[in-house]
Structures are given as C-alpha cells and as structure tokens.
Design a protein around this motif. Structure first.
Motif, PDB file in Angstrom:
ATOM      1  N   PRO A 183       0.818  -1.216   0.000  1.00 47.44           N
ATOM      2  CA  PRO A 183       0.000   0.000   0.000  1.00 47.44           C
ATOM      3  C   PRO A 183       0.847   1.259   0.000  1.00 47.44           C
ATOM      4  O   PRO A 183       2.033   1.233   0.356  1.00 47.44           O
ATOM      5  CB  PRO A 183      -0.809  -0.129   1.300  1.00 47.44           C
ATOM      6  N   ALA A 184       0.233   2.357  -0.403  1.00 47.98           N
ATOM      7  CA  ALA A 184       0.907   3.655  -0.361  1.00 47.98           C
ATOM      8  C   ALA A 184       1.205   4.038   1.079  1.00 47.98           C
ATOM      9  O   ALA A 184       0.465   3.669   2.006  1.00 47.98           O
ATOM     10  CB  ALA A 184       0.048   4.724  -1.027  1.00 47.98           C
ATOM     11  N   ALA A 185       2.292   4.783   1.275  1.00 47.29           N
ATOM     12  CA  ALA A 185       2.660   5.223   2.613  1.00 47.29           C
ATOM     13  C   ALA A 185       1.635   6.214   3.162  1.00 47.29           C
ATOM     14  O   ALA A 185       1.402   6.279   4.371  1.00 47.29           O
ATOM     15  CB  ALA A 185       4.054   5.853   2.596  1.00 47.29           C
ATOM     16  N   PHE A 186       1.020   6.987   2.270  1.00 47.21           N
ATOM     17  CA  PHE A 186      -0.009   7.938   2.686  1.00 47.21           C
ATOM     18  C   PHE A 186      -0.914   8.209   1.496  1.00 47.21           C
ATOM     19  O   PHE A 186      -0.555   7.947   0.349  1.00 47.21           O
ATOM     20  CB  PHE A 186       0.609   9.235   3.206  1.00 47.21           C
ATOM     21  N   ARG A 187      -2.098   8.710   1.781  1.00 53.55           N
ATOM     22  CA  ARG A 187      -3.066   9.056   0.746  1.00 53.55           C
ATOM     23  C   ARG A 187      -3.209  10.570   0.706  1.00 53.55           C
ATOM     24  O   ARG A 187      -3.607  11.192   1.694  1.00 53.55           O
ATOM     25  CB  ARG A 187      -4.429   8.431   1.053  1.00 53.55           C
ATOM     26  N   ALA A 188      -2.874  11.177  -0.421  1.00 52.12           N
ATOM     27  CA  ALA A 188      -2.976  12.619  -0.565  1.00 52.12           C
ATOM     28  C   ALA A 188      -3.810  12.952  -1.792  1.00 52.12           C
ATOM     29  O   ALA A 188      -3.752  12.245  -2.803  1.00 52.12           O
ATOM     30  CB  ALA A 188      -1.592  13.243  -0.697  1.00 52.12           C
ATOM     31  N   ALA A 189      -4.585  14.002  -1.691  1.00 52.29           N
ATOM     32  CA  ALA A 189      -5.386  14.439  -2.837  1.00 52.29           C
ATOM     33  C   ALA A 189      -4.461  14.797  -4.000  1.00 52.29           C
ATOM     34  O   ALA A 189      -3.301  15.167  -3.803  1.00 52.29           O
ATOM     35  CB  ALA A 189      -6.243  15.635  -2.453  1.00 52.29           C
ATOM     36  N   ARG A 190      -4.976  14.665  -5.225  1.00 55.08           N
ATOM     37  CA  ARG A 190      -4.185  14.940  -6.433  1.00 55.08           C
ATOM     38  C   ARG A 190      -4.818  16.090  -7.199  1.00 55.08           C
ATOM     39  O   ARG A 190      -6.037  16.139  -7.392  1.00 55.08           O
ATOM     40  CB  ARG A 190      -4.149  13.703  -7.316  1.00 55.08           C
ATOM     41  N   VAL A 191      -4.000  17.035  -7.655  1.00 48.83           N
ATOM     42  CA  VAL A 191      -4.478  18.136  -8.490  1.00 48.83           C
ATOM     43  C   VAL A 191      -4.680  17.589  -9.908  1.00 48.83           C
ATOM     44  O   VAL A 191      -3.719  17.175 -10.559  1.00 48.83           O
ATOM     45  CB  VAL A 191      -3.491  19.310  -8.504  1.00 48.83           C
ATOM     46  N   VAL A 192      -5.923  17.575 -10.396  1.00 53.74           N
ATOM     47  CA  VAL A 192      -6.220  16.911 -11.662  1.00 53.74           C
ATOM     48  C   VAL A 192      -6.625  17.884 -12.776  1.00 53.74           C
ATOM     49  O   VAL A 192      -7.227  17.495 -13.772  1.00 53.74           O
ATOM     50  CB  VAL A 192      -7.314  15.834 -11.475  1.00 53.74           C
ATOM     51  N   ALA A 193      -6.239  19.143 -12.629  1.00 55.10           N
ATOM     52  CA  ALA A 193      -6.484  20.149 -13.673  1.00 55.10           C
ATOM     53  C   ALA A 193      -5.552  21.324 -13.412  1.00 55.10           C
ATOM     54  O   ALA A 193      -5.056  21.480 -12.285  1.00 55.10           O
ATOM     55  CB  ALA A 193      -7.938  20.607 -13.666  1.00 55.10           C
ATOM     56  N   PRO A 194      -5.295  22.149 -14.412  1.00 53.62           N
ATOM     57  CA  PRO A 194      -4.453  23.329 -14.179  1.00 53.62           C
ATOM     58  C   PRO A 194      -5.060  24.222 -13.100  1.00 53.62           C
ATOM     59  O   PRO A 194      -6.272  24.492 -13.124  1.00 53.62           O
ATOM     60  CB  PRO A 194      -4.457  24.035 -15.542  1.00 53.62           C
ATOM     61  N   PRO A 195      -4.285  24.686 -12.126  1.00 51.73           N
ATOM     62  CA  PRO A 195      -4.802  25.585 -11.089  1.00 51.73           C
ATOM     63  C   PRO A 195      -5.332  26.887 -11.687  1.00 51.73           C
ATOM     64  O   PRO A 195      -4.834  27.359 -12.718  1.00 51.73           O
ATOM     65  CB  PRO A 195      -3.579  25.852 -10.208  1.00 51.73           C
ATOM     66  N   LYS A 196      -6.344  27.442 -11.046  1.00 49.68           N
ATOM     67  CA  LYS A 196      -6.901  28.737 -11.447  1.00 49.68           C
ATOM     68  C   LYS A 196      -6.535  29.745 -10.363  1.00 49.68           C
ATOM     69  O   LYS A 196      -7.040  29.675  -9.247  1.00 49.68           O
ATOM     70  CB  LYS A 196      -8.420  28.645 -11.593  1.00 49.68           C
ATOM     71  N   SER A 197      -5.634  30.669 -10.700  1.00 49.04           N
ATOM     72  CA  SER A 197      -5.130  31.607  -9.711  1.00 49.04           C
ATOM     73  C   SER A 197      -5.693  32.998  -9.938  1.00 49.04           C
ATOM     74  O   SER A 197      -5.928  33.419 -11.077  1.00 49.04           O
ATOM     75  CB  SER A 197      -3.598  31.662  -9.764  1.00 49.04           C
ATOM     76  N   GLY A 198      -5.898  33.697  -8.842  1.00 50.15           N
ATOM     77  CA  GLY A 198      -6.340  35.085  -8.885  1.00 50.15           C
ATOM     78  C   GLY A 198      -5.685  35.841  -7.755  1.00 50.15           C
ATOM     79  O   GLY A 198      -4.835  35.305  -7.038  1.00 50.15           O
ATOM     80  N   SER A 199      -6.064  37.086  -7.581  1.00 48.58           N
ATOM     81  CA  SER A 199      -5.486  37.906  -6.529  1.00 48.58           C
ATOM     82  C   SER A 199      -5.911  37.359  -5.164  1.00 48.58           C
ATOM     83  O   SER A 199      -7.091  37.417  -4.800  1.00 48.58           O
ATOM     84  CB  SER A 199      -5.945  39.356  -6.683  1.00 48.58           C
ATOM     85  N   GLY A 200      -4.953  36.786  -4.433  1.00 48.19           N
ATOM     86  CA  GLY A 200      -5.238  36.302  -3.092  1.00 48.19           C
ATOM     87  C   GLY A 200      -6.044  35.027  -3.043  1.00 48.19           C
ATOM     88  O   GLY A 200      -6.581  34.679  -1.976  1.00 48.19           O
ATOM     89  N   LYS A 201      -6.134  34.320  -4.169  1.00 44.35           N
ATOM     90  CA  LYS A 201      -6.922  33.077  -4.145  1.00 44.35           C
ATOM     91  C   LYS A 201      -6.396  32.118  -5.212  1.00 44.35           C
ATOM     92  O   LYS A 201      -5.727  32.512  -6.167  1.00 44.35           O
ATOM     93  CB  LYS A 201      -8.405  33.356  -4.393  1.00 44.35           C
ATOM     94  N   VAL A 202      -6.704  30.845  -5.022  1.00 44.70           N
ATOM     95  CA  VAL A 202      -6.400  29.828  -6.016  1.00 44.70           C
ATOM     96  C   VAL A 202      -7.453  28.733  -5.904  1.00 44.70           C
ATOM     97  O   VAL A 202      -7.882  28.371  -4.809  1.00 44.70           O
ATOM     98  CB  VAL A 202      -4.967  29.250  -5.815  1.00 44.70           C
ATOM     99  N   VAL A 203      -7.905  28.257  -7.071  1.00 42.44           N
ATOM    100  CA  VAL A 203      -8.883  27.178  -7.117  1.00 42.44           C
ATOM    101  C   VAL A 203      -8.203  25.936  -7.673  1.00 42.44           C
ATOM    102  O   VAL A 203      -7.600  25.978  -8.746  1.00 42.44           O
ATOM    103  CB  VAL A 203     -10.103  27.550  -7.998  1.00 42.44           C
ATOM    104  N   LEU A 204      -8.287  24.841  -6.917  1.00 45.38           N
ATOM    105  CA  LEU A 204      -7.694  23.574  -7.337  1.00 45.38           C
ATOM    106  C   LEU A 204      -8.785  22.530  -7.523  1.00 45.38           C
ATOM    107  O   LEU A 204      -9.665  22.385  -6.667  1.00 45.38           O
ATOM    108  CB  LEU A 204      -6.698  23.067  -6.289  1.00 45.38           C
ATOM    109  N   LYS A 205      -8.707  21.824  -8.633  1.00 49.01           N
ATOM    110  CA  LYS A 205      -9.579  20.664  -8.840  1.00 49.01           C
ATOM    111  C   LYS A 205      -8.851  19.455  -8.276  1.00 49.01           C
ATOM    112  O   LYS A 205      -7.771  19.103  -8.756  1.00 49.01           O
ATOM    113  CB  LYS A 205      -9.885  20.472 -10.325  1.00 49.01           C
ATOM    114  N   LEU A 206      -9.435  18.832  -7.256  1.00 46.97           N
ATOM    115  CA  LEU A 206      -8.755  17.777  -6.531  1.00 46.97           C
ATOM    116  C   LEU A 206      -9.504  16.452  -6.615  1.00 46.97           C
ATOM    117  O   LEU A 206     -10.730  16.416  -6.501  1.00 46.97           O
ATOM    118  CB  LEU A 206      -8.605  18.165  -5.056  1.00 46.97           C
TER     119      LEU A 206
END
Length: 321
Positions: A265-288
């Motif tokens: 098994p994997a040592a840990f389970r972490a969410a994966r970013v599955v699309a290009p991040p969408k960045s703005g002033s003081g914010k970022v949207v990640l598809k996980l």
C-alpha cells in the motif's frame, strides 16, 4: 524535466549527420501513425530513420511523462528502491534512463522490444552510460512475455495504444504476475488513453493491487466524460526538433495519463491536483481528486493560512497532503 546530460549528448551524436529532409519526412510519418493509433501489423519504428525521428521529436516528451509518473510513484512509496526493472515495449530505453536517473542503485534492467532498429539504437545510447546490467530481449509484448523473469519494477509506457484491445487483459494479467512490487503503465493523455488506463486500473484492483498514483483511492474514477483524467509536462524543443516539426513555438506540452499499482500500500493518501490551477489575486482554485473517491474544486484564500501557501505552489499533477 530535461533529458539527462549523458542521454542528450548521446542522442546529439546519433543525429549529427542526419539529412534534415529525411528527418522531417520520418517525423511526419511517425506522428501520423501515433495520432491515428494505427494497428496495421507494422511497427511504428521498424526503420532506422523512424527511430532517429523519435529521438529528435518524441523522446524528450515521453521521458518527461515517464519521469513525472515515476516521481509520483516514489512519493507514494518513499521506501521503494527497485534493484531490478522489466520494461516491455521498451523503445530505445526511455524508461531505463528515467528509472536510472531516479534510482541510480538499479542493478539489472531487462528490456523487451520487437524492433531490431530500436534495440540497436537503445544499446548504443546506454553503452558506458547506464551502470545497471542491461539485457535487451527481442519480442512482442503480447506474445513473448510468458518466459520473462519477474522484477521489482515492471513498466509499460506508450504501448497499450498499439495493442489490439482484445489482447490487453491477458497482457496486463501477465505483467502483474511478473511484478514483484510495483507496476507502472503510462499512456497518451487522450480520452482513449484514459479509458485504457481505467480498464487496467480496474483489472489490477480486482487482482488485489494497491493503487499508488495518480489516484489517492481504489474507488471508481469520479471523473465523467467529456472530462477525463490526464496530466501535462512542458518540454523545451531543441533546434533540431523545431526544424524537424517545422514548429515555431520553442516548447511543447506533453499530455499523459498513468497508473502505478503495487503489492504494497501507499505510505499515505494525498489528494491529487487533476487540472491546471486557477489563480487570482489572493486566491487559487484547485480541482482535486480526494482520498474519499470524490473530485471537486476547492477554493483557497489567504484566510486559509498555510493551506493557501501550499495550494498556491501546487501544480497540475501534484499531490496535496
């Protein structure tokens, strides 16, 4: 992710006196065959010029995709350090170079490749540069893998798209039998490539495998058509690459999809970013893609403190603890 210096220099030596018109024509023919996913019984790289076209126009991109996939595997299993590698459909040794770069302690690599022209070039590139003992085997990936020896790491990169769909389940079953620890399969990042990886993933999970990457779970893929899971690496084009492809842009984006499955098994389970991040002033949207089997967009702002700092640095394909 650039080619290792030793590989880049070896490739340059092989391509030094190749006539550009011949290379252009071979590159176009090779590209057309790949794009059409032709299965006409002929090898994509049966001739020496086709192999040289691959070195000039495809190897840097496939290397970047393979290395990124191996990096994700290693992140999920930091204790994994393979002593043996089996690469089926090895081409000129792209996976061998990426594996050796990540795990220099690799001791033995067995590479199965049907094309004599490709094997010859692969042996030339690796001579005096790869420290692992390297054994090249002639053979077809669907008919000549029964008597191969098992290995810690088994790989199959950019091969399934060349195989008749009816032959894939038996081939994948045999690859898993040959896997002592971890199996990595990489495909073009197209909707068709994703569907092939989904089928492989389901088959491996049914066989008891643990998915290491890119998925942080063994649940059904939460993405639905017309969306599909894939990743991208930007690769700098050499001058010869630009001339061979008549390209003006000095880089290309290689889209790929992969699955790494292990007996551990994997040592840990972490969410994966599955699309290009969408960045703005003081914010970022990640598809996980999340460990609970769901996928959704999450907004991070400065109010999220350290989580925002991590999200702002995250790129497409990265894991998010």
């Amino acid at each position: 992710m650039e080619l290792p210096a030793a590989l880049r220099q070896a490739v340059d030596r092989l391509l030094e006196k190749v006539p550009l018109p011949d290379l252009k024509q071979a590159a176009k023919t090779l590209s057309d065959r790949y794009r059409a996913e032709l299965r006409d019984g002929r090898l994509h790289m049966a001739q020496d010029m086709a192999v040289k076209a691959y070195l000039a126009t495809r190897m840097p991109a496939t290397y970047a995709a393979v290395r990124a996939s191996l990096d994700a595997l290693a992140e999920a299993r930091p204790d994994f350090a393979p002593a043996t590698l089996l690469d089926v459909g090895a081409g000129p040794g792209t996976v061998l170079w990426a594996t050796s770069d990540l795990w220099p302690e690799l001791e033995l690599a067995t590479l199965l490749e049907a094309s004599a022209a490709v094997r010859k070039v692969g042996e030339t590139l690796a001579a005096d540069a790869i420290t692992a003992r390297t054994v090249w085997r002639a053979g077809d990936v669907t008919t000549d893998i029964a008597d191969l020896q098992s290995a810690d790491l088994v790989t199959c990169a950019y091969v399934l798209d060349e195989i008749a769909p009816a032959s894939l389940p038996k081939m994948v079953d045999r690859l898993w039998q040959l896997t002592r620890d971890t199996l990595l399969i990489v495909e073009p990042g197209t909707p068709a490539g994703w569907l092939r990886i989904l089928a492989v993933r389901a088959q491996l999970i049914a066989a008891g495998a643990h998915v290491l990457a890119p998925c942080p779970h063994e649940a059904p893929c939460p993405l639905k058509p017309p969306d599909w899971c894939h990743f991208s690496r930007r690769v700098a084009r050499s001058r010869l690459h630009r001339l061979a492809k008549e390209a003006e842009v000095p880089w290309e984006d290689e889209k790929f999809i992969y699955v790494a499955a292990s007996r551990q098994p994997a040592a840990f389970r972490a969410a994966r970013v599955v699309a290009p991040p969408k960045s703005g002033s003081g914010k970022v949207v990640l598809k996980l893609c999340e460990a609970n089997g769901s996928a959704s967009e999450r907004l991070f702002t400065k109010r999220d403190g350290d989580a925002f700092k991590v999200a702002r640095r995250a790129d497409w394909g990265d894991s998010m603890a």
